[in-house]
Design an enzyme around this catalytic site. Structure first.
Site, mmCIF file in Angstrom:
data_model
loop_
_atom_site.group_PDB
_atom_site.id
_atom_site.type_symbol
_atom_site.label_atom_id
_atom_site.label_comp_id
_atom_site.label_asym_id
_atom_site.label_seq_id
_atom_site.Cartn_x
_atom_site.Cartn_y
_atom_site.Cartn_z
ATOM 1 N N ARG A 107 43.907 -44.447 37.997
ATOM 2 C CA ARG A 107 43.600 -45.192 36.778
ATOM 3 C C ARG A 107 43.839 -46.687 36.934
ATOM 4 O O ARG A 107 43.621 -47.447 35.996
ATOM 5 C CB ARG A 107 44.517 -44.669 35.682
ATOM 6 C CG ARG A 107 43.797 -44.101 34.505
ATOM 7 C CD ARG A 107 44.868 -43.622 33.562
ATOM 8 N NE ARG A 107 44.345 -43.382 32.275
ATOM 9 C CZ ARG A 107 44.053 -42.170 31.806
ATOM 10 N NH1 ARG A 107 44.185 -41.118 32.564
ATOM 11 N NH2 ARG A 107 43.631 -42.045 30.588
ATOM 12 N N ARG A 162 38.165 -34.563 18.357
ATOM 13 C CA ARG A 162 38.745 -33.605 19.318
ATOM 14 C C ARG A 162 39.862 -32.771 18.671
ATOM 15 O O ARG A 162 40.714 -33.273 17.948
ATOM 16 C CB ARG A 162 39.330 -34.338 20.523
ATOM 17 C CG ARG A 162 40.102 -33.376 21.441
ATOM 18 C CD ARG A 162 40.480 -33.953 22.748
ATOM 19 N NE ARG A 162 40.986 -35.296 22.672
ATOM 20 C CZ ARG A 162 40.964 -36.151 23.698
ATOM 21 N NH1 ARG A 162 40.448 -35.774 24.837
ATOM 22 N NH2 ARG A 162 41.447 -37.345 23.559
HETATM 23 P P1 AP5 Z 1 44.556 -38.469 29.457
HETATM 24 O O1 AP5 Z 1 45.061 -37.191 28.935
HETATM 25 O O2 AP5 Z 1 44.028 -38.537 30.829
HETATM 26 O O3 AP5 Z 1 43.507 -39.019 28.402
HETATM 27 P P2 AP5 Z 1 42.212 -39.940 28.539
HETATM 28 O O4 AP5 Z 1 41.874 -40.487 29.861
HETATM 29 O O5 AP5 Z 1 42.390 -40.930 27.450
HETATM 30 O O6 AP5 Z 1 41.057 -38.968 28.356
HETATM 31 P P3 AP5 Z 1 40.863 -37.964 27.200
HETATM 32 O O7 AP5 Z 1 41.661 -36.722 27.477
HETATM 33 O O8 AP5 Z 1 41.057 -38.610 25.875
HETATM 34 O O9 AP5 Z 1 39.288 -37.700 27.286
HETATM 35 P P4 AP5 Z 1 38.426 -36.863 28.305
HETATM 36 O O10 AP5 Z 1 37.581 -37.788 29.088
HETATM 37 O O11 AP5 Z 1 39.245 -35.863 29.053
HETATM 38 O O12 AP5 Z 1 37.482 -36.146 27.249
HETATM 39 P P5 AP5 Z 1 37.510 -34.620 26.732
HETATM 40 O O13 AP5 Z 1 36.916 -33.729 27.752
HETATM 41 O O14 AP5 Z 1 38.842 -34.280 26.172
HETATM 42 O O15 AP5 Z 1 45.721 -39.590 29.389
HETATM 43 C C1 AP5 Z 1 46.537 -39.705 28.242
HETATM 44 C C2 AP5 Z 1 47.586 -40.792 28.496
HETATM 45 O O16 AP5 Z 1 48.438 -40.408 29.618
HETATM 46 C C3 AP5 Z 1 47.038 -42.173 28.917
HETATM 47 O O17 AP5 Z 1 46.682 -42.950 27.795
HETATM 48 C C4 AP5 Z 1 48.235 -42.754 29.691
HETATM 49 O O18 AP5 Z 1 49.221 -43.224 28.828
HETATM 50 C C5 AP5 Z 1 48.797 -41.536 30.423
HETATM 51 N N1 AP5 Z 1 48.221 -41.359 31.755
HETATM 52 C C6 AP5 Z 1 47.423 -40.342 32.186
HETATM 53 N N2 AP5 Z 1 47.072 -40.506 33.467
HETATM 54 C C7 AP5 Z 1 47.669 -41.653 33.885
HETATM 55 C C8 AP5 Z 1 47.670 -42.361 35.108
HETATM 56 N N3 AP5 Z 1 46.971 -41.935 36.172
HETATM 57 N N4 AP5 Z 1 48.377 -43.522 35.180
HETATM 58 C C9 AP5 Z 1 49.075 -43.972 34.123
HETATM 59 N N5 AP5 Z 1 49.115 -43.355 32.928
HETATM 60 C C10 AP5 Z 1 48.410 -42.197 32.800
HETATM 61 O O19 AP5 Z 1 36.445 -34.744 25.546
HETATM 62 C C11 AP5 Z 1 36.745 -35.449 24.369
HETATM 63 C C12 AP5 Z 1 36.102 -34.728 23.179
HETATM 64 O O20 AP5 Z 1 34.676 -34.808 23.292
HETATM 65 C C13 AP5 Z 1 36.437 -33.246 23.070
HETATM 66 O O21 AP5 Z 1 36.558 -32.916 21.718
HETATM 67 C C14 AP5 Z 1 35.211 -32.547 23.694
HETATM 68 O O22 AP5 Z 1 35.024 -31.277 23.113
HETATM 69 C C15 AP5 Z 1 34.085 -33.509 23.347
HETATM 70 N N6 AP5 Z 1 33.035 -33.580 24.356
HETATM 71 C C16 AP5 Z 1 33.200 -33.591 25.721
HETATM 72 N N7 AP5 Z 1 32.015 -33.688 26.321
HETATM 73 C C17 AP5 Z 1 31.079 -33.772 25.333
HETATM 74 C C18 AP5 Z 1 29.644 -33.895 25.329
HETATM 75 N N8 AP5 Z 1 28.938 -33.964 26.485
HETATM 76 N N9 AP5 Z 1 29.010 -33.955 24.146
HETATM 77 C C19 AP5 Z 1 29.703 -33.878 22.975
HETATM 78 N N10 AP5 Z 1 31.056 -33.752 22.919
HETATM 79 C C20 AP5 Z 1 31.733 -33.696 24.089
#
Ligand code: AP5
Length: 255
Positions: A107, A162
């Site tokens: 990241r 979500r």
């Molecule tokens: P993390 O849990 O990794 O969250 P994120 O990167 O913010 O990603 P999300 O989980 O919010 O989204 P996603 O891309 O996985 O989407 P999803 O599939 O859920 O990180 C959380 C926190 O941890 C960070 O802020 C940081 O503080 C820390 N952290 C983590 N890794 C770190 C690192 N390497 N270094 C430092 N800190 C770190 O989908 C979202 C929604 O959309 C769902 O409801 C889903 O059903 C829907 N959806 C998915 N695809 C579609 C589609 N094609 N069409 C319609 N809806 C869809």
């Protein structure tokens, strides 16, 4: 129905292949978690979600969890040095030997550099060692980096909608993928929850953090000519088809 045996043969073939490391890059809400689960299901490799690993530490109240909780609640990134240990420990587990999908790591550009060194030293070496001891390959499988591109307003809608199951981790969306019964998991009947950092004021900070700190990771891999950007502003199934196409074309001949 008539296609079932052919389908399951194809699935078995996919599950028996070594696909190497796959990185899903993309902003919060891009679908990294959703698509990782499709990859797990299809290729039989584990999903390494650093967000899930951190949330597990928070839930268990470990020292790392206590430190990470406040940072995550603000929508900022946990310091790189704290991430390396948990990622290294997870990647050394035996189920990662035939490939894995990284969701949420790297990241920062520093994390990307660290990962390159780690893969070269500990993971690719293992693939090569396996090749030496077997008459048939497997050969070293290249790192695959897939960037999920989604429109900003769509991201906001996805994150705000979500819901997830606290028991099995299944993801839902009240707009695009609602559960059969309102707020209840289809699989195990648990009450669905909203993630702590999916509050409106935190969402904008997480997206800003992505622009500032994680976009350079895409530049890093673009510079290595590894980055494959796909349009993830489509249905889950359409995005999955694109991702499988990328993975299959990179691992021709079964690594
Ligand atoms: P993390 O849990 O990794 O969250 P994120 O990167 O913010 O990603 P999300 O989980 O919010 O989204 P996603 O891309 O996985 O989407 P999803 O599939 O859920 O990180 C959380 C926190 O941890 C960070 O802020 C940081 O503080 C820390 N952290 C983590 N890794 C770190 C690192 N390497 N270094 C430092 N800190 C770190 O989908 C979202 C929604 O959309 C769902 O409801 C889903 O059903 C829907 N959806 C998915 N695809 C579609 C589609 N094609 N069409 C319609 N809806 C869809």
């Amino acid at each position: 129905m008539a296609n079932e045996p052919a389908m399951s043969t194809a699935n078995n073939a996919a599950r028996n292949r070594n696909i190497g490391p796959v990185i899903l890059l993309g902003p919060p809400g891009a679908g990294k978690g959703t698509q990782s689960r499709q990859i797990v299901e299809h290729y039989g490799v584990p999903q390494i979600s650093t967000g899930d690993l951190l949330r597990d530490h928070v839930a268990r109240g470990t020292a790392l969890g206590l430190e990470a909780k406040a940072i995550m609640t603000r929508g900022e990134l946990v310091p790189d040095e704290l991430m390396y240990g948990i990622v290294a420990d997870r990647l050394r587990e035996v189920d990662c030997r035939c490939g894995f999908v990284l969701d949420g790591f790297p990241r920062t550009a520093a994390q990307a550099g660290w990962l390159d060194a780690f893969l070269e030293k500990e993971v690719f070496d293992n693939f090569d060692a396996k090749a030496d001891t077997k008459s048939e390959k497997p050969k070293k499988c290249p790192l695959i980096v897939i960037q999920l591109l989604v429109d900003y307003n769509q991201l906001l809608l996805r994150i705000a909608g979500r819901r997830s199951c606290p028991t099995c981790g299944r993801l839902y969306n009240i707009h695009s993928q609602p559960p059969l019964v309102d707020a209840v998991c289809d699989v195990d009947g648990s009450k669905l929850v909203i993630r702590e950092d999916d509050r409106e004021e935190v969402i904008s900070e997480r997206l800003a953090t992505y622009e500032r700190q994680t976009k350079p990771v895409a530049d890093y891999y673009r510079g290595q000519r590894r980055l494959i950007a796909i349009n993830a502003d489509r249905t889950v199934e359409e995005v999955t088809t694109q991702i499988f196409g990328v993975i299959d074309s990179h691992c021709v001949g079964g690594c």
